[in-house]
Design an enzyme around this catalytic site. Structure first.
Site, short mmCIF file in Angstrom:
data_model
loop_
_atom_site.label_atom_id
_atom_site.label_comp_id
_atom_site.label_asym_id
_atom_site.label_seq_id
_atom_site.Cartn_x
_atom_site.Cartn_y
_atom_site.Cartn_z
N GLU A 1 -55.88 -67.88 111.00
CA GLU A 1 -57.25 -68.55 110.74
C GLU A 1 -57.89 -68.17 109.30
O GLU A 1 -58.08 -67.20 108.94
CB GLU A 1 -58.32 -67.58 111.67
CG GLU A 1 -59.63 -68.58 111.82
CD GLU A 1 -60.57 -67.62 113.24
OE1 GLU A 1 -60.07 -67.20 113.87
OE2 GLU A 1 -61.67 -68.18 112.88
N LYS B 1 -65.38 -61.64 119.94
CA LYS B 1 -64.08 -62.19 119.48
C LYS B 1 -64.29 -62.18 117.96
O LYS B 1 -63.01 -62.00 117.36
CB LYS B 1 -64.08 -63.83 119.89
CG LYS B 1 -62.94 -64.56 119.49
CD LYS B 1 -62.53 -65.25 118.17
CE LYS B 1 -61.46 -65.98 117.80
NZ LYS B 1 -61.36 -66.43 116.36
N ASP C 1 -49.78 -53.10 119.45
CA ASP C 1 -49.86 -53.97 120.83
C ASP C 1 -51.14 -54.41 121.19
O ASP C 1 -52.02 -53.99 121.51
CB ASP C 1 -49.49 -52.85 121.98
CG ASP C 1 -49.41 -53.75 123.28
OD1 ASP C 1 -49.89 -54.66 123.58
OD2 ASP C 1 -48.78 -53.06 124.17
N HIS D 1 -66.18 -71.67 106.26
CA HIS D 1 -65.03 -71.80 106.86
C HIS D 1 -64.22 -73.31 106.51
O HIS D 1 -63.03 -73.35 106.33
CB HIS D 1 -65.32 -71.86 108.45
CG HIS D 1 -64.28 -71.70 109.36
ND1 HIS D 1 -63.85 -70.48 109.54
CD2 HIS D 1 -63.43 -72.49 110.10
CE1 HIS D 1 -62.82 -70.52 110.55
NE2 HIS D 1 -62.49 -71.69 110.80
P1 NAD Z 1 -42.54 -44.36 122.28
O1 NAD Z 1 -42.20 -43.86 123.50
O2 NAD Z 1 -41.57 -45.22 121.55
O3 NAD Z 1 -42.93 -43.05 121.31
C1 NAD Z 1 -43.70 -42.12 121.55
C2 NAD Z 1 -42.88 -40.71 121.52
O4 NAD Z 1 -42.57 -40.35 120.33
C3 NAD Z 1 -43.72 -39.41 122.34
O5 NAD Z 1 -43.58 -39.55 123.63
C4 NAD Z 1 -43.15 -38.65 121.43
O6 NAD Z 1 -41.93 -37.95 122.29
C5 NAD Z 1 -42.66 -38.89 120.11
N1 NAD Z 1 -43.19 -38.48 119.04
C6 NAD Z 1 -42.66 -38.33 117.71
N2 NAD Z 1 -43.69 -37.91 116.61
C7 NAD Z 1 -44.87 -38.17 117.33
C8 NAD Z 1 -46.25 -37.81 117.24
N3 NAD Z 1 -46.44 -37.55 115.82
N4 NAD Z 1 -47.03 -37.99 118.02
C9 NAD Z 1 -46.99 -38.66 119.05
N5 NAD Z 1 -45.50 -38.72 119.65
C10 NAD Z 1 -44.40 -38.62 118.90
O7 NAD Z 1 -44.04 -45.23 122.22
P2 NAD Z 1 -45.30 -45.02 123.06
O8 NAD Z 1 -46.41 -44.95 121.86
O9 NAD Z 1 -45.38 -44.02 123.95
O10 NAD Z 1 -45.51 -46.59 123.83
C11 NAD Z 1 -46.06 -47.72 122.95
C12 NAD Z 1 -45.17 -48.85 123.63
O11 NAD Z 1 -45.52 -49.00 124.90
C13 NAD Z 1 -45.79 -49.91 122.98
O12 NAD Z 1 -44.61 -50.83 122.28
C14 NAD Z 1 -46.46 -50.79 124.15
O13 NAD Z 1 -46.36 -52.17 123.75
C15 NAD Z 1 -45.47 -50.54 125.19
N6 NAD Z 1 -45.97 -50.64 126.46
C16 NAD Z 1 -47.55 -50.87 126.70
C17 NAD Z 1 -47.87 -50.80 127.96
C18 NAD Z 1 -49.38 -50.91 128.25
O14 NAD Z 1 -50.17 -50.93 127.19
N7 NAD Z 1 -49.88 -51.23 129.40
C19 NAD Z 1 -47.31 -50.42 128.94
C20 NAD Z 1 -45.76 -50.42 128.82
C21 NAD Z 1 -45.38 -50.25 127.53
#
Ligand code: NAD
Length: 404
Positions: A65, A243, A259, A357
């Site tokens: 946009e 929005k 996400d 715009h």
């Molecule tokens: P992930 O599991 O890839 O990473 C998280 C992991 O990284 C942690 O569990 C930890 O073990 C590790 N880690 C390493 N360094 C860290 C730090 N400094 N801080 C925290 N953790 C650290 O990712 P995630 O963030 O658990 O999941 C995100 C993904 O899940 C996104 O891609 C999202 O789109 C997806 N997702 C979203 C939904 C929803 O929002 N409803 C549902 C399912 C999946």
């Protein structure tokens, strides 16, 4: 891609365009989602003038946009005069829910679950020693008893500090792991085990003061306050108000590989938490007559995990932004949301958004009317000069210029 080409008759040239995945190598794209045939690229611009908690940022924004990046930069410039944006946060706490049905004594089950809290939290934390070693992990257990159309349900909720992760995978893993124990304790049946996107324990709160002269004088300040009052009273206006905030938030989120569905779900469910859909910002005039804006919203973002880690362009954008933690990213995004809202309300309450715009949109109209190369700017500037930024006029100009 060859199969899609065969099935749809997509010309070679268009198939080649689609196959060009921009800043994302094909093999990485192929690992990110399924049935990959190519990629689609949004332009990424840099919003300038942002000072957040005393630190200057260059803010990458990716969206289609026009005028959003310019408006954010302009609003941030106005906020700088009074110190920029002050943002606080509640810490990165996410909620994981477990749904238990067929429980004979829901209140009794709630007490039993709370009585075994330490055991349940330990089971959750055993799943993620990495997160726990960094100071994160499951910290608290809440239990709700819900009256639903299918009878009472018991819903234990894990409160998890997800550190620098958005946390969905981490929290979902924990929710799944504790489910058998929850069934054993409650005597019920578990169905869902999943994170909540209403991340109301992961809030950011941004404030900025805009000098009344910079805003455009007392009438403009009043106009913004009235605009807010309109949104507060009417969900039709409020949807557009919010929005406008998300124009900024989501553009930074796309640039930084976040996400965006989770962010949108969080924002709008938080806006409706009272049972009425409300603005995520408030605007008022202070004793000096200056305009004070405040934003409060969930901001579930991460720097580890998800596309923030796997998408090379997102990694580069995060480098440009220079944030070191997920919380810092959330704070900058809150500032951008507030800036964007200010810019939109100020324009709406004064000259209307279409002038600025449409000037920026003129080039898009020129392209859709068939202008190419240098002709795009010629057609756009002519339309701006004539104050006729319309498709029919663009078409006429393209025809005229093509003849000459
Ligand atoms: P992930 O599991 O890839 O990473 C998280 C992991 O990284 C942690 O569990 C930890 O073990 C590790 N880690 C390493 N360094 C860290 C730090 N400094 N801080 C925290 N953790 C650290 O990712 P995630 O963030 O658990 O999941 C995100 C993904 O899940 C996104 O891609 C999202 O789109 C997806 N997702 C979203 C939904 C929803 O929002 N409803 C549902 C399912 C999946």
């Amino acid at each position: 891609m060859n199969i899609v080409k065969k099935l749809t008759g997509l010309p070679d040239e268009e198939a080649r365009l689609l196959a060009n995945t921009g800043g994302l190598p094909g093999d990485i794209a192929d690992r990110m989602i399924e049935n990959v045939v190519g990629g689609i690229t949004f332009p990424m611009g840099i919003a300038v003038n942002f000072k957040v908690n005393g630190k200057d940022y260059l803010v990458p924004m990716a969206l289609e946009e026009p005028s959003v990046v310019a408006a954010a930069s302009n609003a941030a410039k106005m906020a700088r005069a009074k110190g920029g944006f002050n943002v606080t946060n509640t810490g990165p706490l996410m909620i994981g829910q477990v749904q238990v049905v067929d429980v004979k004594d829901p209140q009794g089950a709630k007490s039993k679950l709370l009585g075994r809290k330490a055991e349940i939290l330990k089971k959750a934390n055993d799943q993620d020693p990495m997160l726990v070693s960094l100071g994160g992990g499951a910290k608290e257990l809440n239990v709700k008893v819900l009256a639903t159309i299918k009878g009472p349900m018991v819903v234990p909720e894990l409160i998890v500090n997800t550190g620098d992760a958005m946390g969905a995978n981490a929290v979902n893993t924990m929710a799944e792991a504790v489910a058998p124990m929850v069934e054993e304790i409650t005597g019920g049946r578990v169905f869902l085990r999943i994170i909540s996107n209403l991340a109301d324990r992961r809030l950011v709160k941004a404030t900025a003061v805009f000098d009344k002269e910079a805003v455009g004088g007392e009438a403009a300040v009043d106009g913004v306050v009235y605009a807010y009052a309109f949104a507060d009273a009417d969900p039709y206006r409020c949807a557009t108000h919010n929005k406008g905030i998300m124009n900024g938030v989501i553009a930074v989120a796309i640039a930084c590989g976040q996400d965006i569905r989770a962010l949108e779900a969080g924002a709008h469910s938080y806006a409706a938490r009272s049972g009425k859909y409300k603005p995520l910002t408030t605007w008022e005039k202070d004793a000096n007559g200056d305009l004070v804006g405040r934003l409060e919203m969930p901001m579930a973002v991460g720097l580890v995990g998800g596309a923030a880690k796997t998408h090379p362009a997102a990694r580069a954008a995060i480098k440009i932004l220079g944030v070191k933690t997920a919380t810092e990213l959330a704070e900058v995004m809150a500032a951008v949301g507030l800036a964007q809202n200010f810019a939109a309300l100020r324009a709406l309450a004064t000259e209307g958004i279409q002038r600025g715009h449409m000037k920026l949109h003129a080039r898009n109209i020129a392209v859709s009317a068939g202008a190419e190369g240098k002709m795009v700017d010629l057609v756009a500037s002519k339309m701006v000069e004539e104050k006729k930024i319309r498709f029919d006029r663009a078409k006429e100009l393209v025809e005229e210029l093509s003849k000459s």
